[in-house]
Design a protein around this motif. Structure first.
Motif, PDB file in Angstrom:
ATOM      1  N   UNK A 208       0.741  -1.211   0.021  1.00  0.00           N
ATOM      2  CA  UNK A 208       0.116  -0.138  -0.175  1.00  0.00           C
ATOM      3  C   UNK A 208       0.943   1.365  -0.023  1.00  0.00           C
ATOM      4  N   UNK A 209       0.282   2.435  -0.448  1.00  0.00           N
ATOM      5  CA  UNK A 209       0.999   3.503  -0.409  1.00  0.00           C
ATOM      6  C   UNK A 209       1.773   3.908   0.688  1.00  0.00           C
ATOM      7  N   UNK A 210       2.849   4.608   1.121  1.00  0.00           N
ATOM      8  CA  UNK A 210       3.292   4.972   2.289  1.00  0.00           C
ATOM      9  C   UNK A 210       2.521   6.134   3.276  1.00  0.00           C
ATOM     10  N   UNK A 211       1.530   6.682   2.240  1.00  0.00           N
ATOM     11  CA  UNK A 211       0.791   7.636   2.941  1.00  0.00           C
ATOM     12  C   UNK A 211      -0.189   7.128   3.885  1.00  0.00           C
ATOM     13  N   UNK A 212      -0.515   5.710   3.801  1.00  0.00           N
ATOM     14  CA  UNK A 212      -1.134   4.879   4.632  1.00  0.00           C
ATOM     15  C   UNK A 212      -0.730   4.577   5.798  1.00  0.00           C
ATOM     16  N   UNK A 213       0.793   4.652   5.941  1.00  0.00           N
ATOM     17  CA  UNK A 213       1.259   3.958   7.086  1.00  0.00           C
ATOM     18  C   UNK A 213       0.590   4.511   8.343  1.00  0.00           C
ATOM     19  N   UNK A 214       0.465   5.800   8.529  1.00  0.00           N
ATOM     20  CA  UNK A 214       0.064   6.068   9.971  1.00  0.00           C
ATOM     21  C   UNK A 214      -1.423   5.503  10.542  1.00  0.00           C
ATOM     22  N   UNK A 215      -2.026   5.030   9.359  1.00  0.00           N
ATOM     23  CA  UNK A 215      -3.331   4.435   9.630  1.00  0.00           C
ATOM     24  C   UNK A 215      -2.964   2.821   9.724  1.00  0.00           C
ATOM     25  N   UNK A 216      -1.956   2.358   9.465  1.00  0.00           N
ATOM     26  CA  UNK A 216      -1.922   0.524   9.635  1.00  0.00           C
ATOM     27  C   UNK A 216      -1.819   0.214  11.138  1.00  0.00           C
ATOM     28  N   UNK A 217      -2.378  -1.017  11.176  1.00  0.00           N
ATOM     29  CA  UNK A 217      -2.035  -1.747  12.525  1.00  0.00           C
ATOM     30  C   UNK A 217      -2.359  -3.045  12.229  1.00  0.00           C
ATOM     31  N   UNK A 238      -4.582  -8.544   8.806  1.00  0.00           N
ATOM     32  CA  UNK A 238      -3.304  -7.976   8.690  1.00  0.00           C
ATOM     33  C   UNK A 238      -2.423  -8.714   9.623  1.00  0.00           C
ATOM     34  N   UNK A 239      -1.433  -9.390   9.532  1.00  0.00           N
ATOM     35  CA  UNK A 239      -0.707  -9.988  10.423  1.00  0.00           C
ATOM     36  C   UNK A 239       0.783  -9.419  10.616  1.00  0.00           C
ATOM     37  N   UNK A 240       1.150  -8.714   9.249  1.00  0.00           N
ATOM     38  CA  UNK A 240       2.590  -8.294   9.476  1.00  0.00           C
ATOM     39  C   UNK A 240       2.451  -7.036   8.625  1.00  0.00           C
ATOM     40  N   UNK A 241       3.349  -6.080   9.411  1.00  0.00           N
ATOM     41  CA  UNK A 241       3.430  -4.654   8.692  1.00  0.00           C
ATOM     42  C   UNK A 241       5.181  -4.332   8.392  1.00  0.00           C
ATOM     43  N   UNK A 242       5.646  -4.154   7.484  1.00  0.00           N
ATOM     44  CA  UNK A 242       7.076  -4.019   7.141  1.00  0.00           C
ATOM     45  C   UNK A 242       7.431  -2.760   8.029  1.00  0.00           C
ATOM     46  N   UNK A 243       8.814  -2.647   8.568  1.00  0.00           N
ATOM     47  CA  UNK A 243       9.315  -1.664   9.192  1.00  0.00           C
ATOM     48  C   UNK A 243      10.030  -0.570   8.234  1.00  0.00           C
ATOM     49  N   UNK A 244      10.144  -1.037   7.032  1.00  0.00           N
ATOM     50  CA  UNK A 244      10.558  -0.081   6.091  1.00  0.00           C
ATOM     51  C   UNK A 244       9.531   0.375   4.798  1.00  0.00           C
ATOM     52  N   UNK A 245       9.973   1.364   4.108  1.00  0.00           N
ATOM     53  CA  UNK A 245       9.295   1.744   3.106  1.00  0.00           C
ATOM     54  C   UNK A 245      10.107   1.681   1.785  1.00  0.00           C
ATOM     55  N   UNK A 247      12.030   2.455  -1.384  1.00  0.00           N
ATOM     56  CA  UNK A 247      12.532   3.619  -1.774  1.00  0.00           C
ATOM     57  C   UNK A 247      12.110   3.832  -3.010  1.00  0.00           C
ATOM     58  N   UNK A 248      11.844   2.739  -3.777  1.00  0.00           N
ATOM     59  CA  UNK A 248      11.532   2.799  -5.489  1.00  0.00           C
ATOM     60  C   UNK A 248      10.213   3.025  -5.633  1.00  0.00           C
ATOM     61  N   UNK A 249       9.319   2.431  -4.863  1.00  0.00           N
ATOM     62  CA  UNK A 249       7.917   2.417  -5.048  1.00  0.00           C
ATOM     63  C   UNK A 249       7.118   3.411  -4.004  1.00  0.00           C
ATOM     64  N   UNK A 250       7.875   3.787  -3.124  1.00  0.00           N
ATOM     65  CA  UNK A 250       7.391   4.218  -1.831  1.00  0.00           C
ATOM     66  C   UNK A 250       6.230   3.766  -1.369  1.00  0.00           C
ATOM     67  N   UNK A 251       6.076   2.484  -1.153  1.00  0.00           N
ATOM     68  CA  UNK A 251       5.093   1.683  -0.630  1.00  0.00           C
ATOM     69  C   UNK A 251       5.594   0.672   0.590  1.00  0.00           C
ATOM     70  N   UNK A 252       4.664   0.056   1.385  1.00  0.00           N
ATOM     71  CA  UNK A 252       4.775  -0.595   2.666  1.00  0.00           C
ATOM     72  C   UNK A 252       4.185  -1.949   2.223  1.00  0.00           C
ATOM     73  N   UNK A 253       5.086  -2.903   2.418  1.00  0.00           N
ATOM     74  CA  UNK A 253       4.487  -4.197   2.434  1.00  0.00           C
ATOM     75  C   UNK A 253       3.844  -4.776   3.480  1.00  0.00           C
TER      76      UNK A 253
END
Length: 367
Positions: A208-217, A238-245, A247-253
């Protein structure tokens, strides 16, 4: 004299006739006015539906790929000749079940030799131990016998491990895949025996886009769909959220898991994911009941048999129903207030303040 009387009588008759004619005209005029006097218009018939509550979601869409919660490729731990293939592709196996047996005659012989050596070493040690307690043997002889026993135990363990390495077993419950091996074939540690997948739970990887990161849990709900199963929605979380964004796609796994009790899903499938960020309960009205005047959005309500126009603010539209953000609540008052009744028919003819005769419709009948 007679002529005078005759004239007077004629005048009386004429006066009476004129008076009668006048009164007749007045009566006819009054009767006509009464006949053409306008009557009160009949109430207009309209259909209404009650305002209902529905759940609306703030979502983010993404695409992902499935994989089994546990999936491995099985290979032999040692080289050798295949003596037995103990599975068929697609078989459900349990942890510890034998899948492949290599020729182990040499290893069995080594184990028997190690067991004999161990038995001799144990007997010698027990004899030295009794002599040592009786004071008839030196400590050096006792320690030598003890060391020989330890070496015999180690040799036995190595022989046991070597024998176990001649077989391939399932490390966990799962379903085995295809194999290209045949009995009598030589294999080594790089040879692929088969695959083993635990399909009881399917994991979906998506971004998902990095802009969603504050809303993930963790634990957020995800609705998954697959082209392989049209019309079916798979519930996930959701069972796992990556700790890094990235840098190429600016997305969170992200990782989400789906219960796969019916084995409908397999690894490697394409999935469409809809991540639920927020859920809210809002009043809803049929889309056809909405009228627009410039930037204003309005609906017609029925209150005590009178049509009333209310301006509202709307949100999402789903399946022909419109989310109401504000406006409808102001049409209801009092602790025992009933849901507002929305007019859904004759909207082009209904005007605010008009008397109406409402016919309630079930919400399921409104399209």
């Amino acid at each position: 004299m007679r002529m005078v009387k005759t004239a007077l009588a004629a005048l009386v008759v004429l006066g009476a006739g004129y008076g009668g004619l006048y009164l007749t005209e007045r009566m006819l005029a009054a009767t006509g006015e009464a006949m053409i006097a306008p009557s009160a218009p009949a109430p207009m018939r309209v259909d209404t539906v009650p305002v209902t509550m529905a759940t609306f979601n703030e979502t983010v869409r993404a695409v992902g790929t499935t994989r089994a919660i546990r999936a491995i490729e099985l290979t032999p731990k040692t080289a050798g000749r295949v003596a037995r293939i103990a599975f068929t592709p697609g078989m459900q196996v349990a942890a510890g079940d034998l899948l492949l047996q290599l020729d182990d005659r040499a290893e069995q012989a080594d184990l028997k030799s190690a067991e004999a050596t161990l038995a001799e070493a144990r007997t010698a040690f027990e004899r030295q131990e009794r002599l040592n307690r009786a004071g008839s043997a030196s400590d050096a002889a006792y320690q030598t016998a003890r060391a020989a026993l330890l070496r015999a135990e180690a040799a036995h363990d190595l022989a046991q491990v070597a024998l176990e390495d001649r077989s391939v077993t399932a490390p966990f419950d799962g379903i085995v895949g295809l194999t290209d091996l045949a009995e009598g074939q030589l294999v080594d540690t790089a040879t692929r025996v088969t695959t083993l997948d635990d399909l009881s739970v399917i994991e979906v990887a998506f971004r998902v886009p990095e802009t969603i990161l504050p809303h993930l849990r963790p634990g957020q709900r995800v609705e998954m769909t697959s082209p392989a199963w049209p019309g079916r929605v798979f519930a996930a979380h959701v069972t796992g959220i990556d700790t890094r964004v990235d840098i190429e796609t600016r997305s969170v796994a992200l990782r989400a898991q789906i219960a796969n009790d019916d084995r409908a899903l397999a690894g490697g499938m394409f999935m469409q994911a809809e991540l639920i960020l927020q859920e809210r309960q809002r009043p809803t009205i049929p889309e056809r009941a909405l009228s627009v005047d410039g930037a204003r959005e309005m609906v017609m309500l029925v209150e005590d048999g009178i049509a009333r126009q209310v301006e509202i603010a709307t949100g999402q539209t789903r399946n022909g129903m419109v989310e109401v953000l504000s406006g409808i609540e102001t049409a209801q008052s009092g602790p025992d207030a009933q849901p507002a009744q929305i007019i859904v028919s004759n909207l082009q003819r209904v005007r605010a303040g008009m008397a109406v005769e409402a016919t309630p419709l079930a919400a399921s009948r409104v399209e």
